[in-house]
Design an enzyme around this catalytic site. Sequence first.
Site, PDB file in Angstrom:
ATOM      1  N   ASP A   1      51.306 103.443  86.654  1.00 43.63           N
ATOM      2  CA  ASP A   1      52.074 102.660  87.624  1.00 43.63           C
ATOM      3  C   ASP A   1      52.740 103.553  88.673  1.00 43.63           C
ATOM      4  O   ASP A   1      52.830 104.776  88.505  1.00 43.63           O
ATOM      5  CB  ASP A   1      53.132 101.794  86.911  1.00 43.63           C
ATOM      6  CG  ASP A   1      53.850 102.537  85.778  1.00 43.63           C
ATOM      7  OD1 ASP A   1      53.758 103.785  85.722  1.00 43.63           O
ATOM      8  OD2 ASP A   1      54.500 101.877  84.961  1.00 43.63           O
TER       9      ASP A   1
ATOM     10  N   ASN B   1      62.969  96.117  77.196  1.00 44.79           N
ATOM     11  CA  ASN B   1      62.597  94.692  77.187  1.00 44.79           C
ATOM     12  C   ASN B   1      61.138  94.488  76.769  1.00 44.79           C
ATOM     13  O   ASN B   1      60.585  93.409  76.938  1.00 44.79           O
ATOM     14  CB  ASN B   1      62.856  94.056  78.567  1.00 44.79           C
ATOM     15  CG  ASN B   1      61.998  94.672  79.673  1.00 44.79           C
ATOM     16  OD1 ASN B   1      61.177  95.546  79.413  1.00 44.79           O
ATOM     17  ND2 ASN B   1      62.196  94.225  80.900  1.00 44.79           N
TER      18      ASN B   1
ATOM     19  N   HIS C   1      58.452  96.044  78.008  1.00 47.77           N
ATOM     20  CA  HIS C   1      57.384  96.234  79.005  1.00 47.77           C
ATOM     21  C   HIS C   1      56.551  97.476  78.688  1.00 47.77           C
ATOM     22  O   HIS C   1      57.046  98.439  78.104  1.00 47.77           O
ATOM     23  CB  HIS C   1      57.931  96.271  80.445  1.00 47.77           C
ATOM     24  CG  HIS C   1      58.714  97.485  80.829  1.00 47.77           C
ATOM     25  ND1 HIS C   1      59.965  97.427  81.389  1.00 47.77           N
ATOM     26  CD2 HIS C   1      58.422  98.805  80.767  1.00 47.77           C
ATOM     27  CE1 HIS C   1      60.396  98.639  81.639  1.00 47.77           C
ATOM     28  NE2 HIS C   1      59.478  99.502  81.272  1.00 47.77           N
TER      29      HIS C   1
ATOM     30  N   GLU D   1      56.206  93.433  83.034  1.00 44.01           N
ATOM     31  CA  GLU D   1      57.492  92.915  82.575  1.00 44.01           C
ATOM     32  C   GLU D   1      57.279  91.654  81.736  1.00 44.01           C
ATOM     33  O   GLU D   1      56.193  91.063  81.765  1.00 44.01           O
ATOM     34  CB  GLU D   1      58.362  92.589  83.801  1.00 44.01           C
ATOM     35  CG  GLU D   1      58.713  93.810  84.663  1.00 44.01           C
ATOM     36  CD  GLU D   1      59.880  94.626  84.112  1.00 44.01           C
ATOM     37  OE1 GLU D   1      60.066  94.681  82.881  1.00 44.01           O
ATOM     38  OE2 GLU D   1      60.612  95.215  84.928  1.00 44.01           O
TER      39      GLU D   1
END
Length: 242
Positions: free
Chosen positions: A61, A134, A136, A141
């Site tokens: 990414d 979280n 990811h 996400e």
Amino acid sequence: MWDNEVGASKAAARFWCDKIRDGARVLCLATGNTPTAFYKEWTASMQQDSVVASLTTFNLDEYWGIPAGHPGSFRQYMELNLFKPLGLQSDQIHFLPSSLPRAEDTEWDICQRYEEEIRRAGGIDLCLLGIGANGHIGFNEPGSAADGGTHLVALTEKTRRSNQTAFEGPPPERALTMGLKTIMTSREIVLLAFGAQKSKAIHEAFFGPMSEACPASVLQRHPSVTAFLDREAAHHLPAYRS
Ligand code: F6R
């Protein structure tokens, strides 16, 4: 599970280098705080090794909407922590850009080209992942589709806050990321997670229901995932609960 991050990073780097010596050539790489010690160990183990010249890398990414070469970019992180020390040449490295390379491009074109480059390289042999608090992976996400390819994402406030330190002003709002489907096409996956702030996500990823609420839970469907955890990240796992 190891007592601490150093032990887990050393073990993960040994595992990773063995896979390369056994033939893994196309690698997918992660950035962030988690893999820094791992990259040091990998570099120490392979700096003089001729196998380095035969590697091809794809990063997971990159932030979207910052100038190329921005000190907070993932590209800069990789140059500093792996590409330069290991001696990887620019034609071995594949990276999502942080802005449109040509005026006639769209984000969609860039993502399709990245997928095509991965296909042309023969697919990913070995993929390194960190995990967000979280759940990811890459920048997929919560809510990301399990069948998604490389795409542009809006980062959650939580992710932006935890990545704040690399930026003087507000961190970027968007990023390009390999999709969950792309990650899942990797033949083998290595996941690193350190610290208590990752323990809930690790538990949900491997013992929770498979759900878009925890993107990493898609890994339950992958045939070959090896996780290297420190004691704190493993804290909620049934085998290690103390
Ligand atoms: C970065 C990436 C992210 C990170 C995750 C954890 O390339 O893909 O999924 O792995 O945000 O970041 P750290 O390691 O900084 O806690």
